[in-house]
Design a protein around this motif. Structure first.
Motif, PDB file in Angstrom:
ATOM      1  N   ASP A  43       0.836  -1.195   0.000  1.00 24.89           N
ATOM      2  CA  ASP A  43       0.000   0.000   0.000  1.00 24.89           C
ATOM      3  C   ASP A  43       0.873   1.248   0.000  1.00 24.89           C
ATOM      4  OD1 ASP A  43      -2.446  -1.471   0.196  1.00 24.89           O
ATOM      5  OD2 ASP A  43      -1.990  -1.799   2.322  1.00 24.89           O
ATOM      6  N   LEU A  44       0.497   2.192  -0.823  1.00 27.72           N
ATOM      7  CA  LEU A  44       1.199   3.469  -0.884  1.00 27.72           C
ATOM      8  C   LEU A  44       0.811   4.296   0.336  1.00 27.72           C
ATOM      9  CD1 LEU A  44       3.036   5.256  -2.656  1.00 27.72           C
ATOM     10  CD2 LEU A  44       0.951   6.173  -3.689  1.00 27.72           C
ATOM     11  N   VAL A  45       1.817   4.759   1.081  1.00 30.41           N
ATOM     12  CA  VAL A  45       1.587   5.561   2.279  1.00 30.41           C
ATOM     13  C   VAL A  45       1.792   7.039   1.974  1.00 30.41           C
ATOM     14  CG1 VAL A  45       2.419   6.027   4.632  1.00 30.41           C
ATOM     15  CG2 VAL A  45       2.285   3.673   3.801  1.00 30.41           C
ATOM     16  N   GLU A  46       2.794   7.314   1.140  1.00 29.83           N
ATOM     17  CA  GLU A  46       3.162   8.705   0.867  1.00 29.83           C
ATOM     18  C   GLU A  46       3.845   8.784  -0.492  1.00 29.83           C
ATOM     19  OE1 GLU A  46       6.578  11.457   2.835  1.00 29.83           O
ATOM     20  OE2 GLU A  46       5.167  10.536   4.238  1.00 29.83           O
ATOM     21  N   VAL A  55       6.780   6.242   0.094  1.00 29.49           N
ATOM     22  CA  VAL A  55       6.784   5.331   1.236  1.00 29.49           C
ATOM     23  C   VAL A  55       5.673   4.307   1.009  1.00 29.49           C
ATOM     24  CG1 VAL A  55       6.480   5.137   3.738  1.00 29.49           C
ATOM     25  CG2 VAL A  55       7.657   7.133   2.770  1.00 29.49           C
ATOM     26  N   VAL A  56       6.016   3.044   1.190  1.00 30.07           N
ATOM     27  CA  VAL A  56       5.048   1.958   1.011  1.00 30.07           C
ATOM     28  C   VAL A  56       5.019   1.091   2.257  1.00 30.07           C
ATOM     29  CG1 VAL A  56       5.225   1.890  -1.507  1.00 30.07           C
ATOM     30  CG2 VAL A  56       6.725   0.459  -0.136  1.00 30.07           C
ATOM     31  N   PHE A  57       3.893   0.418   2.444  1.00 36.08           N
ATOM     32  CA  PHE A  57       3.715  -0.508   3.558  1.00 36.08           C
ATOM     33  C   PHE A  57       3.438  -1.874   2.957  1.00 36.08           C
ATOM     34  CE2 PHE A  57       1.138  -2.680   6.785  1.00 36.08           C
ATOM     35  CZ  PHE A  57       1.975  -2.552   7.888  1.00 36.08           C
ATOM     36  N   PHE A  58       4.333  -2.827   3.222  1.00 38.09           N
ATOM     37  CA  PHE A  58       4.214  -4.189   2.712  1.00 38.09           C
ATOM     38  C   PHE A  58       3.702  -5.119   3.799  1.00 38.09           C
ATOM     39  CE2 PHE A  58       7.287  -2.932  -0.571  1.00 38.09           C
ATOM     40  CZ  PHE A  58       6.810  -3.636  -1.670  1.00 38.09           C
ATOM     41  N   LYS A  59       2.830  -6.046   3.392  1.00 38.60           N
ATOM     42  CA  LYS A  59       2.461  -7.200   4.212  1.00 38.60           C
ATOM     43  C   LYS A  59       2.962  -8.407   3.442  1.00 38.60           C
ATOM     44  CE  LYS A  59      -1.626  -5.160   6.280  1.00 38.60           C
ATOM     45  NZ  LYS A  59      -3.079  -5.250   6.414  1.00 38.60           N
ATOM     46  N   TYR A  60       3.650  -9.309   4.122  1.00 44.55           N
ATOM     47  CA  TYR A  60       4.302 -10.422   3.434  1.00 44.55           C
ATOM     48  C   TYR A  60       4.485 -11.587   4.405  1.00 44.55           C
ATOM     49  CZ  TYR A  60       8.210  -8.401   5.938  1.00 44.55           C
ATOM     50  OH  TYR A  60       9.011  -7.903   6.931  1.00 44.55           O
ATOM     51  N   SER A  61       4.876 -12.717   3.856  1.00 46.51           N
ATOM     52  CA  SER A  61       5.244 -13.873   4.676  1.00 46.51           C
ATOM     53  C   SER A  61       6.698 -14.203   4.381  1.00 46.51           C
ATOM     54  CB  SER A  61       4.375 -15.088   4.346  1.00 46.51           C
ATOM     55  OG  SER A  61       3.064 -14.878   4.790  1.00 46.51           O
ATOM     56  N   GLN A  62       7.460 -14.385   5.438  1.00 43.35           N
ATOM     57  CA  GLN A  62       8.877 -14.718   5.305  1.00 43.35           C
ATOM     58  C   GLN A  62       9.219 -15.653   6.448  1.00 43.35           C
ATOM     59  OE1 GLN A  62      11.929 -13.759   7.058  1.00 43.35           O
ATOM     60  NE2 GLN A  62      13.281 -14.363   5.438  1.00 43.35           N
ATOM     61  N   MET A  71       8.607   1.004   4.165  1.00 40.08           N
ATOM     62  CA  MET A  71       9.867   1.237   3.451  1.00 40.08           C
ATOM     63  C   MET A  71       9.782   2.517   2.632  1.00 40.08           C
ATOM     64  SD  MET A  71      10.372  -2.531   1.830  1.00 40.08           S
ATOM     65  CE  MET A  71      10.796  -3.950   2.798  1.00 40.08           C
ATOM     66  N   VAL A  72      10.942   3.115   2.400  1.00 41.40           N
ATOM     67  CA  VAL A  72      11.012   4.291   1.543  1.00 41.40           C
ATOM     68  C   VAL A  72      11.914   3.985   0.347  1.00 41.40           C
ATOM     69  CG1 VAL A  72      12.934   5.349   2.846  1.00 41.40           C
ATOM     70  CG2 VAL A  72      11.434   6.786   1.440  1.00 41.40           C
ATOM     71  N   LEU A  73      11.454   4.388  -0.836  1.00 41.32           N
ATOM     72  CA  LEU A  73      12.289   4.294  -2.038  1.00 41.32           C
ATOM     73  C   LEU A  73      13.240   5.470  -1.967  1.00 41.32           C
ATOM     74  CD1 LEU A  73      13.123   3.126  -4.745  1.00 41.32           C
ATOM     75  CD2 LEU A  73      11.152   4.276  -5.787  1.00 41.32           C
ATOM     76  N   ASP A  74      14.454   5.207  -1.538  1.00 41.06           N
ATOM     77  CA  ASP A  74      15.420   6.250  -1.220  1.00 41.06           C
ATOM     78  C   ASP A  74      16.085   6.821  -2.464  1.00 41.06           C
ATOM     79  OD1 ASP A  74      16.953   7.654   0.935  1.00 41.06           O
ATOM     80  OD2 ASP A  74      18.631   6.606  -0.019  1.00 41.06           O
ATOM     81  N   LYS A  86      15.052   1.682   1.863  1.00 41.27           N
ATOM     82  CA  LYS A  86      15.411   1.598   3.276  1.00 41.27           C
ATOM     83  C   LYS A  86      14.176   1.204   4.077  1.00 41.27           C
ATOM     84  CE  LYS A  86      19.237   4.798   3.098  1.00 41.27           C
ATOM     85  NZ  LYS A  86      19.852   6.001   3.643  1.00 41.27           N
ATOM     86  N   VAL A  87      14.361   0.233   4.965  1.00 40.82           N
ATOM     87  CA  VAL A  87      13.281  -0.174   5.853  1.00 40.82           C
ATOM     88  C   VAL A  87      13.212   0.835   6.987  1.00 40.82           C
ATOM     89  CG1 VAL A  87      12.348  -1.992   7.319  1.00 40.82           C
ATOM     90  CG2 VAL A  87      13.616  -2.607   5.241  1.00 40.82           C
ATOM     91  N   LEU A  88      12.024   1.388   7.197  1.00 37.05           N
ATOM     92  CA  LEU A  88      11.827   2.386   8.246  1.00 37.05           C
ATOM     93  C   LEU A  88      11.282   1.762   9.525  1.00 37.05           C
ATOM     94  CD1 LEU A  88      10.080   5.105   6.043  1.00 37.05           C
ATOM     95  CD2 LEU A  88      12.501   5.003   6.701  1.00 37.05           C
ATOM     96  N   GLU A  89      10.326   0.842   9.356  1.00 30.90           N
ATOM     97  CA  GLU A  89       9.655   0.198  10.488  1.00 30.90           C
ATOM     98  C   GLU A  89       9.269  -1.216  10.076  1.00 30.90           C
ATOM     99  OE1 GLU A  89       6.071   2.378  11.317  1.00 30.90           O
ATOM    100  OE2 GLU A  89       7.117   4.287  11.476  1.00 30.90           O
ATOM    101  N   GLY A  90       8.991  -2.042  11.067  1.00 35.24           N
ATOM    102  CA  GLY A  90       8.469  -3.369  10.768  1.00 35.24           C
ATOM    103  C   GLY A  90       9.187  -4.466  11.519  1.00 35.24           C
ATOM    104  N   ASP A  91       8.767  -5.686  11.220  1.00 39.45           N
ATOM    105  CA  ASP A  91       9.263  -6.852  11.950  1.00 39.45           C
ATOM    106  C   ASP A  91      10.779  -7.009  11.864  1.00 39.45           C
ATOM    107  OD1 ASP A  91       6.761  -8.299  12.974  1.00 39.45           O
ATOM    108  OD2 ASP A  91       6.259  -7.869  10.886  1.00 39.45           O
ATOM    109  N   VAL A  92      11.354  -6.767  10.694  1.00 41.93           N
ATOM    110  CA  VAL A  92      12.796  -6.947  10.533  1.00 41.93           C
ATOM    111  C   VAL A  92      13.584  -5.993  11.446  1.00 41.93           C
ATOM    112  CG1 VAL A  92      13.142  -5.352   8.580  1.00 41.93           C
ATOM    113  CG2 VAL A  92      14.607  -7.346   8.818  1.00 41.93           C
ATOM    114  N   MET A  93      12.980  -4.858  11.781  1.00 47.21           N
ATOM    115  CA  MET A  93      13.680  -3.866  12.589  1.00 47.21           C
ATOM    116  C   MET A  93      13.757  -4.262  14.069  1.00 47.21           C
ATOM    117  SD  MET A  93      14.720  -2.051  10.193  1.00 47.21           S
ATOM    118  CE  MET A  93      15.561  -0.724  11.025  1.00 47.21           C
TER     119      MET A  93
END
Length: 157
Positions: A43-46, A55-62, A71-74, A86-93
């Protein structure tokens, strides 16, 4: 032991390097169609898809778990067909202080290759290097290739 690292994988992409670059830059929201079971939503956030700063928000299975990431397309380099995310927030962080993904396409001897580079800083020495993440991006690349090759076959008379 150092807390920073870089992992790199490169693989051939038979569906065309331009196809790959354009898909990831402008149509990441279509990854759910190409990577069934791995990517659930984008989903596009910004901003606007395909533009630096979006800035996009991904939902995924890993690794068998449903997760999410903001994430932001830097950086975009059209000449090198390169994207830096760059990952801004989320499970990996939970495990990494920073997590940057670079993907670029290059042609060698007439063959297109996709290269994934993960640069990261672990929060502690107990955190594993993100080898499973590199494997995940390899799997994503194969799924996108299969998706696009399947589309091109549909139009062959």
């Amino acid at each position: 032991m150092g807390l920073t690292g870089k992992l790199i994988a490169q693989l051939e992409f038979k569906a065309g390097g331009d196809v790959f670059h354009e898909f990831f830059r402008h149509k990441p929201h279509q990854l759910a169609d190409a990577c069934v079971g791995k990517v659930h939503a984008c989903d596009l956030v910004e901003g606007e898809f395909g533009n630096a700063g979006c800035v996009v928000f991904f939902k995924y299975s890993q690794d068998g778990k449903e997760q999410s990431a903001k994430m932001v397309l830097d950086t975009i380099d059209e000449e090198k067909k390169s994207l830096v995310v760059k990952v801004l927030e989320g499970d990996v962080m939970q495990f990494y202080k920073s997590f940057t993904i670079t993907v670029h396409v290059e042609t060698k001897d007439g063959i297109d290759h996709v290269t994934w580079t993960l640069e990261y800083e672990m929060k502690s020495e107990d955190v594993p290097h993100p080898i499973s993440w590199l494997a995940y991006y390899i799997d994503i690349t194969v799924d996108v290739e299969t998706h696009h090759l399947g589309k091109s076959k549909m139009f062959i008379p």
